[in-house]
Design a protein around this motif. Structure first.
Motif, short mmCIF file in Angstrom:
data_model
loop_
_atom_site.label_atom_id
_atom_site.label_comp_id
_atom_site.label_asym_id
_atom_site.label_seq_id
_atom_site.Cartn_x
_atom_site.Cartn_y
_atom_site.Cartn_z
N ALA A 189 0.85 -1.19 0.00
CA ALA A 189 0.00 0.00 0.00
C ALA A 189 0.89 1.24 0.00
O ALA A 189 2.04 1.18 0.44
CB ALA A 189 -0.91 0.00 1.22
N GLN A 206 -0.38 4.34 6.95
CA GLN A 206 -1.76 4.38 7.42
C GLN A 206 -2.61 3.33 6.72
O GLN A 206 -3.45 2.67 7.34
CB GLN A 206 -2.35 5.78 7.21
CG GLN A 206 -1.76 6.86 8.10
CD GLN A 206 -0.38 7.32 7.66
OE1 GLN A 206 0.05 7.05 6.52
NE2 GLN A 206 0.32 8.03 8.53
N LEU A 207 -2.40 3.15 5.42
CA LEU A 207 -3.15 2.15 4.67
C LEU A 207 -2.72 0.74 5.04
O LEU A 207 -3.54 -0.19 5.04
CB LEU A 207 -3.01 2.39 3.17
CG LEU A 207 -3.74 3.61 2.63
CD1 LEU A 207 -3.39 3.86 1.17
CD2 LEU A 207 -5.25 3.45 2.78
N ASP A 263 -2.74 -2.33 -3.11
CA ASP A 263 -3.80 -1.39 -2.74
C ASP A 263 -3.53 -0.03 -3.36
O ASP A 263 -2.39 0.39 -3.48
CB ASP A 263 -3.84 -1.27 -1.20
CG ASP A 263 -5.11 -0.58 -0.71
OD1 ASP A 263 -6.11 -0.55 -1.47
OD2 ASP A 263 -5.10 -0.07 0.42
N GLU A 264 -4.62 0.66 -3.78
CA GLU A 264 -4.50 1.95 -4.44
C GLU A 264 -3.54 1.85 -5.63
O GLU A 264 -2.59 2.61 -5.78
CB GLU A 264 -4.02 3.03 -3.46
CG GLU A 264 -4.91 3.23 -2.26
CD GLU A 264 -6.27 3.83 -2.59
OE1 GLU A 264 -6.47 4.29 -3.73
OE2 GLU A 264 -7.15 3.85 -1.70
N SER A 296 1.01 3.91 1.83
CA SER A 296 1.35 4.59 3.08
C SER A 296 1.23 3.65 4.27
O SER A 296 0.59 2.60 4.20
CB SER A 296 0.41 5.79 3.31
OG SER A 296 -0.90 5.34 3.58
N THR A 329 4.87 -1.19 2.74
CA THR A 329 4.53 0.04 2.03
C THR A 329 5.08 -0.10 0.61
O THR A 329 6.03 -0.86 0.37
CB THR A 329 5.13 1.28 2.70
OG1 THR A 329 6.56 1.17 2.70
CG2 THR A 329 4.62 1.46 4.12
N GLN A 348 -4.51 0.06 8.28
CA GLN A 348 -5.92 -0.23 8.00
C GLN A 348 -6.10 -1.65 7.46
O GLN A 348 -7.03 -2.37 7.87
CB GLN A 348 -6.43 0.79 6.99
CG GLN A 348 -7.86 0.57 6.52
CD GLN A 348 -8.24 1.64 5.50
OE1 GLN A 348 -8.11 2.83 5.73
NE2 GLN A 348 -8.70 1.20 4.33
#
Length: 202
Positions: free
Chosen positions: A16, A20-21, A102-103, A18, A74, A24
């Motif tokens: 992901a 933070q992601l 992710d993203e 970051s 990350t 999560q």
């Protein structure tokens, strides 16, 4: 991804943009596994360097060993590991069953380093599957993930219970702003910078 289909012999990798992601995602996987916290910290392994005092959740998941089912990185850490020849990505990749990105619209543009690495890994790592996740569809994602793109309409996701129904509200800001989009489909940094510097914004 049910637990009975996960195996430390063929782990899954989650990347992901970051911390933070990553945080999560770890929490979501933990809830889906529905196991005690001690067991979850063994099954899920976070590869984030020095999360810091404000991210104690990630620290607990750095202590897992080789029996983990899912490994979290990350995007920057994953690419840096590949570039430097770090042990963790190189050891995990030959055994990996699934790479979850992710993203994925971040770095999915044709010719970007991440897209080149993904294509290379798919050609070199036998049976590796890549699952790209994004709510920001851009043409580069379609080019990188054909022809298996799965798409949900916003209305369907609401009915499935994943999102709360939005309640629009107009707020007068006195800001005149014409947003510019980047190649990934997001607002460009210059455009966001002009908005942030506007005295009328606050």
């Amino acid at each position: 991804h049910r637990r009975e289909r996960l195996s430390p012999r063929r782990p899954s990798l989650f990347i992901a943009p970051s911390r933070q992601l990553v945080d999560q995602a770890v929490k979501t996987f933990r809830d889906q596994l529905d196991v005690p916290e001690e067991e979850a910290t063994r099954l899920l392994r976070v590869h984030v360097r020095d999360p810091g005092p404000d991210e104690p959740f990630l620290v607990r998941y750095q202590r897992g060993k080789g029996s983990a089912l899912v490994h979290f990185f990350t995007l920057q850490g994953f690419l840096a590991g590949l570039r430097s020849g770090a042990v963790e990505p190189l050891v995990l990749l030959p055994r990996a069953r699934l790479l979850i990105w992710d993203e994925c619209h971040f770095g999915a543009s044709e010719g970007s380093r991440m897209s080149r690495e993904i294509k290379r890994l798919c050609s070199e790592v036998r049976e590796l599957r890549v699952l790209g996740l994004t709510a920001t569809r851009v043409p580069a994602c379609d080019a990188l993930f054909p022809p298996s793109t799965v798409e949900y309409r916003f209305e369907d996701i609401l009915q499935m219970g994943y999102l709360a129904k939005p309640i629009p509200e107009n707020v007068e800001t006195q800001v005149s702003w014409t947003p510019a989009l980047s190649s990934t489909g997001d607002f460009s940094s210059d455009s966001l910078g002009r908005l942030a510097r506007s005295e009328a914004r606050s």
